[in-house]
Design a protein around this motif. Structure first.
Motif, PDB file in Angstrom:
ATOM      1  N   LEU A 220      34.807 -63.553  48.027  1.00  0.00           N
ATOM      2  CA  LEU A 220      35.077 -64.084  49.366  1.00  0.00           C
ATOM      3  C   LEU A 220      36.173 -65.153  49.408  1.00  0.00           C
ATOM      4  O   LEU A 220      36.287 -65.881  50.390  1.00  0.00           O
ATOM      5  CB  LEU A 220      33.776 -64.648  49.957  1.00  0.00           C
ATOM      6  N   LYS A 221      36.985 -65.237  48.352  1.00  0.00           N
ATOM      7  CA  LYS A 221      38.008 -66.279  48.289  1.00  0.00           C
ATOM      8  C   LYS A 221      38.937 -66.301  49.509  1.00  0.00           C
ATOM      9  O   LYS A 221      39.185 -67.371  50.069  1.00  0.00           O
ATOM     10  CB  LYS A 221      38.816 -66.159  46.996  1.00  0.00           C
ATOM     11  N   PRO A 222      39.462 -65.163  49.984  1.00  0.00           N
ATOM     12  CA  PRO A 222      40.342 -65.222  51.162  1.00  0.00           C
ATOM     13  C   PRO A 222      39.639 -65.808  52.398  1.00  0.00           C
ATOM     14  O   PRO A 222      40.232 -66.604  53.129  1.00  0.00           O
ATOM     15  CB  PRO A 222      40.745 -63.762  51.392  1.00  0.00           C
ATOM     16  N   LEU A 223      38.399 -65.448  52.636  1.00  0.00           N
ATOM     17  CA  LEU A 223      37.650 -65.982  53.776  1.00  0.00           C
ATOM     18  C   LEU A 223      37.376 -67.469  53.605  1.00  0.00           C
ATOM     19  O   LEU A 223      37.479 -68.248  54.552  1.00  0.00           O
ATOM     20  CB  LEU A 223      36.331 -65.225  53.957  1.00  0.00           C
ATOM     21  N   LEU A 224      37.034 -67.867  52.387  1.00  0.00           N
ATOM     22  CA  LEU A 224      36.759 -69.270  52.093  1.00  0.00           C
ATOM     23  C   LEU A 224      38.023 -70.109  52.299  1.00  0.00           C
ATOM     24  O   LEU A 224      37.981 -71.154  52.945  1.00  0.00           O
ATOM     25  CB  LEU A 224      36.236 -69.406  50.661  1.00  0.00           C
ATOM     26  N   LEU A 225      39.157 -69.648  51.782  1.00  0.00           N
ATOM     27  CA  LEU A 225      40.420 -70.373  51.961  1.00  0.00           C
ATOM     28  C   LEU A 225      40.791 -70.464  53.434  1.00  0.00           C
ATOM     29  O   LEU A 225      41.240 -71.509  53.906  1.00  0.00           O
ATOM     30  CB  LEU A 225      41.548 -69.700  51.172  1.00  0.00           C
ATOM     31  N   ASN A 226      40.604 -69.385  54.171  1.00  0.00           N
ATOM     32  CA  ASN A 226      40.900 -69.395  55.605  1.00  0.00           C
ATOM     33  C   ASN A 226      40.052 -70.447  56.318  1.00  0.00           C
ATOM     34  O   ASN A 226      40.544 -71.199  57.153  1.00  0.00           O
ATOM     35  CB  ASN A 226      40.654 -68.006  56.202  1.00  0.00           C
ATOM     36  N   SER A 227      38.798 -70.537  55.954  1.00  0.00           N
ATOM     37  CA  SER A 227      37.901 -71.519  56.572  1.00  0.00           C
ATOM     38  C   SER A 227      38.304 -72.944  56.196  1.00  0.00           C
ATOM     39  O   SER A 227      38.353 -73.838  57.036  1.00  0.00           O
ATOM     40  CB  SER A 227      36.460 -71.242  56.137  1.00  0.00           C
ATOM     41  N   LEU A 228      38.620 -73.177  54.919  1.00  0.00           N
ATOM     42  CA  LEU A 228      38.975 -74.519  54.451  1.00  0.00           C
ATOM     43  C   LEU A 228      40.294 -75.010  55.041  1.00  0.00           C
ATOM     44  O   LEU A 228      40.468 -76.208  55.238  1.00  0.00           O
ATOM     45  CB  LEU A 228      39.031 -74.548  52.924  1.00  0.00           C
ATOM     46  N   THR A 229      41.228 -74.116  55.326  1.00  0.00           N
ATOM     47  CA  THR A 229      42.522 -74.544  55.864  1.00  0.00           C
ATOM     48  C   THR A 229      42.448 -74.957  57.333  1.00  0.00           C
ATOM     49  O   THR A 229      43.390 -75.549  57.848  1.00  0.00           O
ATOM     50  CB  THR A 229      43.595 -73.443  55.714  1.00  0.00           C
ATOM     51  N   LYS A 230      41.359 -74.694  57.999  1.00  0.00           N
ATOM     52  CA  LYS A 230      41.236 -75.011  59.430  1.00  0.00           C
ATOM     53  C   LYS A 230      40.962 -76.481  59.708  1.00  0.00           C
ATOM     54  O   LYS A 230      41.150 -76.943  60.820  1.00  0.00           O
ATOM     55  CB  LYS A 230      40.154 -74.153  60.066  1.00  0.00           C
ATOM     56  N   SER A 231      40.521 -77.222  58.716  1.00  0.00           N
ATOM     57  CA  SER A 231      40.215 -78.641  58.903  1.00  0.00           C
ATOM     58  C   SER A 231      41.143 -79.474  58.025  1.00  0.00           C
ATOM     59  O   SER A 231      41.315 -79.171  56.837  1.00  0.00           O
ATOM     60  CB  SER A 231      38.758 -78.912  58.504  1.00  0.00           C
ATOM     61  N   PRO A 232      41.754 -80.539  58.572  1.00  0.00           N
ATOM     62  CA  PRO A 232      42.621 -81.384  57.744  1.00  0.00           C
ATOM     63  C   PRO A 232      41.907 -81.939  56.511  1.00  0.00           C
ATOM     64  O   PRO A 232      42.507 -82.055  55.450  1.00  0.00           O
ATOM     65  CB  PRO A 232      43.036 -82.511  58.691  1.00  0.00           C
TER      66      PRO A 232
END
Length: 154
Positions: A15-27
Motif C-alpha cells: 500500500l505504499k502509493p496510497l500511504l504516500l498519497n495520504s501523508l503528502t496531504k498534510s504539511p
C-alpha cells in the motif's frame, strides 16, 4: 491509530502509493516523505516601486534519508533551466543515516521508556528538524533522538 491507518503502515510493501498519497496531504506528514525546502534569505530591490536587476535568495534543504546532496543540486539545476540564474552551494552535508533498530542500546532505551511511562507507545520516526546528532556519526552508527507526543483519546 485507526484500523485503516494501521493496515496501511503494516502493509507498506503493498500500500505504499496510497500511504504516500495520504501523508503528502498534510504539511506535518509531508515533511516525513520528501526533501523539504525553506527560503531563509531573500534580497531584491531597496524600494517598493523599483524592479531590481539582481535578486538573491538562500534556500535550506532538509534532505530525506535515501536522497543525496547531488540529487538536490540536480533538482535545482532542472528548475533553473531556461532562466539566467547562477547558484552556489554554500554548505552541504548528506542526510543523517538511519540508525538500526536491532541493537542492545535501543532495547535498553525502549525498556526504560516502558518502565517510566507504561502507557507510552514507542515508535520509530524521522526527525523532521535538523539536529546536531549527525556529528556523532563518526563514532557510532547508533544515534537515537527522542520526540515525545501526548495525544488525548477521543
Amino acid at each position: 491509530m485507526g484500523l485503516v491507518s494501521r493496515m496501511a503502515i503494516a502493509n507498506q510493501w503493498l500500500l505504499k502509493p496510497l500511504l504516500l498519497n495520504s501523508l503528502t496531504k498534510s504539511p506535518a506528514t509531508n515533511a516525513l516523505v520528501r526533501t523539504t525546502t525553506a527560503f531563509t534569505v531573500i534580497k531584491g530591490s531597496d524600494a517598493n516601486n523599483v524592479v531590481s536587476a539582481v535578486a538573491e535568495l538562500t534556500l535550506n534543504f532538509r534532505i530525506l534519508p535515501g536522497e543525496t546532496v547531488e540529487d538536490v543540486i540536480t533538482h535545482v539545476k532542472k528548475l533553473c533551466e531556461g532562466y539566467d540564474i547562477e547558484y552556489e552551494v554554500i554548505n552541504a552535508r548528506e542526510p543523517s543515516a538511519i540508525s538500526p533498530e536491532d541493537t542492545r542500546g535501543l532495547r535498553i532505551i525502549k525498556k526504560t521508556v516502558a518502565h517510566l511511562y507504561p502507557e507510552a507507545i514507542f515508535s520509530s520516526y524521522i526527525t523532521i528538524g535538523g539536529t546536531d546528532a549527525y556529528k556523532y556519526q563518526i563514532v557510532s552508527d547508533n544515534i537515537y533522538r527522542f520526540m515525545a507526543y501526548s495525544f488525548e483519546r477521543v
